[in-house]
Design a protein around this motif. Structure first.
Motif, PDB file in Angstrom:
ATOM      1  N   UNK A  91     -12.746  20.331   6.643  1.00 43.99           N
ATOM      2  CA  UNK A  91     -12.662  21.566   7.439  1.00 43.99           C
ATOM      3  C   UNK A  91     -11.191  21.803   7.769  1.00 43.99           C
ATOM      4  N   UNK A  92     -10.482  22.322   6.808  1.00 45.81           N
ATOM      5  CA  UNK A  92      -9.035  22.495   6.939  1.00 45.81           C
ATOM      6  C   UNK A  92      -8.663  23.960   6.773  1.00 45.81           C
ATOM      7  N   UNK A  93      -7.443  24.276   7.168  1.00 46.69           N
ATOM      8  CA  UNK A  93      -6.944  25.644   7.017  1.00 46.69           C
ATOM      9  C   UNK A  93      -6.866  26.035   5.552  1.00 46.69           C
TER      10      UNK A  93
ATOM     11  N   UNK B 278     -10.238  43.269   7.278  1.00 48.95           N
ATOM     12  CA  UNK B 278     -10.301  43.087   8.732  1.00 48.95           C
ATOM     13  C   UNK B 278     -10.845  41.693   9.005  1.00 48.95           C
ATOM     14  N   UNK B 279     -10.235  41.002   9.976  1.00 48.84           N
ATOM     15  CA  UNK B 279     -10.713  39.673  10.368  1.00 48.84           C
ATOM     16  C   UNK B 279     -11.014  39.673  11.856  1.00 48.84           C
ATOM     17  N   UNK B 280     -12.292  39.550  12.195  1.00 47.33           N
ATOM     18  CA  UNK B 280     -12.721  39.392  13.584  1.00 47.33           C
ATOM     19  C   UNK B 280     -12.761  37.890  13.887  1.00 47.33           C
ATOM     20  N   UNK B 281     -12.195  37.503  15.024  1.00 50.05           N
ATOM     21  CA  UNK B 281     -12.138  36.077  15.353  1.00 50.05           C
ATOM     22  C   UNK B 281     -12.548  35.820  16.792  1.00 50.05           C
ATOM     23  N   UNK B 282     -13.316  34.758  16.982  1.00 51.23           N
ATOM     24  CA  UNK B 282     -13.647  34.284  18.331  1.00 51.23           C
ATOM     25  C   UNK B 282     -12.348  33.785  18.971  1.00 51.23           C
ATOM     26  N   UNK B 283     -11.630  34.694  19.586  1.00 47.86           N
ATOM     27  CA  UNK B 283     -10.334  34.368  20.183  1.00 47.86           C
ATOM     28  C   UNK B 283      -9.972  35.439  21.207  1.00 47.86           C
ATOM     29  N   UNK B 284      -9.146  35.048  22.154  1.00 50.14           N
ATOM     30  CA  UNK B 284      -8.610  35.981  23.133  1.00 50.14           C
ATOM     31  C   UNK B 284      -7.381  36.679  22.566  1.00 50.14           C
TER      32      UNK B 284
ATOM     33  N   UNK C 221       0.126  27.802  13.596  1.00 49.74           N
ATOM     34  CA  UNK C 221      -0.647  27.743  14.839  1.00 49.74           C
ATOM     35  C   UNK C 221      -1.510  26.485  14.869  1.00 49.74           C
ATOM     36  N   UNK C 222      -1.853  26.010  16.076  1.00 52.39           N
ATOM     37  CA  UNK C 222      -2.717  24.839  16.218  1.00 52.39           C
ATOM     38  C   UNK C 222      -4.165  25.156  15.865  1.00 52.39           C
ATOM     39  N   UNK C 223      -4.621  26.352  16.203  1.00 54.18           N
ATOM     40  CA  UNK C 223      -6.017  26.735  15.967  1.00 54.18           C
ATOM     41  C   UNK C 223      -6.268  26.872  14.471  1.00 54.18           C
ATOM     42  N   UNK C 224      -7.272  26.181  13.964  1.00 56.29           N
ATOM     43  CA  UNK C 224      -7.530  26.123  12.527  1.00 56.29           C
ATOM     44  C   UNK C 224      -7.674  27.510  11.913  1.00 56.29           C
ATOM     45  N   UNK C 225      -8.477  28.366  12.545  1.00 54.03           N
ATOM     46  CA  UNK C 225      -8.732  29.678  11.957  1.00 54.03           C
ATOM     47  C   UNK C 225      -7.459  30.516  11.866  1.00 54.03           C
ATOM     48  N   UNK C 226      -6.630  30.465  12.888  1.00 60.50           N
ATOM     49  CA  UNK C 226      -5.400  31.257  12.862  1.00 60.50           C
ATOM     50  C   UNK C 226      -4.423  30.687  11.837  1.00 60.50           C
ATOM     51  N   UNK C 227      -4.387  29.372  11.716  1.00 59.20           N
ATOM     52  CA  UNK C 227      -3.544  28.754  10.678  1.00 59.20           C
ATOM     53  C   UNK C 227      -3.987  29.230   9.284  1.00 59.20           C
TER      54      UNK C 227
ATOM     55  N   UNK D 255      -2.804  32.727   8.812  1.00 58.40           N
ATOM     56  CA  UNK D 255      -1.376  32.754   8.509  1.00 58.40           C
ATOM     57  C   UNK D 255      -1.127  32.490   7.027  1.00 58.40           C
ATOM     58  N   UNK D 256      -1.877  31.540   6.470  1.00 51.83           N
ATOM     59  CA  UNK D 256      -1.758  31.254   5.038  1.00 51.83           C
ATOM     60  C   UNK D 256      -2.251  32.453   4.212  1.00 51.83           C
ATOM     61  N   UNK D 257      -3.363  33.020   4.646  1.00 53.56           N
ATOM     62  CA  UNK D 257      -3.934  34.172   3.939  1.00 53.56           C
ATOM     63  C   UNK D 257      -2.986  35.373   3.972  1.00 53.56           C
TER      64      UNK D 257
END
Length: 211
Positions: free
Chosen positions: A17-19, A33-39, A58-64, A67-69
């Motif tokens: 389960x990696x970025x 469009x990317x909807x994310x469980x985030x503030x 970023x530390x959060x896996x999904x945001x990392x 960033x790559x995407x």
């Protein structure tokens, strides 16, 4: 027709389960469009600046993964949380995580996530294990009123995310989107998606990743 793919995730890297793995999934879907469980402030303007200019991830896996995407595709990032997790979440966690058997259940879940990655997180097996953990949590709390408070709070938390997604879709056209949310919400979100389908007239399609 507009399409949203629902993907269950974890918030920190754990084995497969990696970025990188999540970025590969995004590349196959190519969301605009990317909807994310985030503030809103989970990925601040400063953090966006340090990534754009210095490549600081970023530390959060999904945001990392996003960033790559972003190095390959352009997309609109939409955090869908208005508020963070309710206080009842931490209260419940503090109580149930003291239980040795419950700790072993979590370890087993994390072990499978580590070895199998997002295929496991987005499977019927992960739903089954999460449900078993939820039942065991309730047995630990022994009908404590905290259970009802927590369930009500999480229901509002999840409904808020979906409501924000639908509000966005009313005013924005796109072809493909994804909604990434923690795996603990998987079955509940799938159920709520079916309810929202019957309650709204918006013409778009939900895809459940892994189904």
């Amino acid at each position: 027709m507009q399409s949203i793919t629902f993907i269950s995730t974890v918030h920190k890297q754990i084995g497969k389960c990696s970025a990188d793995e999540l970025c590969e999934i995004l590349e196959k879907i190519t969301p605009e469009v990317v909807f994310l469980e985030a503030l809103e402030d989970t990925y601040s303007k400063y953090q966006q600046h340090t990534f754009s200019n210095y490549g600081v991830f970023h530390e959060k896996l999904e945001i990392r993964a996003l960033q790559k995407y972003s190095r390959i595709h352009q997309f609109e990032y939409v955090p869908v949380l208005g508020k963070g997790l309710p206080n009842s979440f931490e209260e419940k966690s503090n109580l149930v995580c003291q239980n040795i058997h419950f700790q072993k259940m979590i370890d087993n879940f994390n072990s499978q996530a580590r070895m199998q990655g997002f295929d496991f997180l987005n499977s019927e097996v992960s739903i089954k294990l999460n449900e078993e953990m939820r039942i065991y949590e309730n047995s630990i709390l022994m009908d404590n009123e905290l259970i009802q408070t927590f369930n009500n709070d999480i229901d509002k938390y999840e409904n808020s995310m979906l409501s924000n997604i639908y509000s966005f879709c009313m005013n924005t056209k796109f072809r493909n989107a994804v909604f990434m949310c923690g795996v603990a919400h998987r079955q509940s979100i799938i159920d709520k998606i079916e309810t929202y389908k019957s309650k709204t007239n918006l013409d778009f399609n939900w895809e459940i990743y892994g189904h």
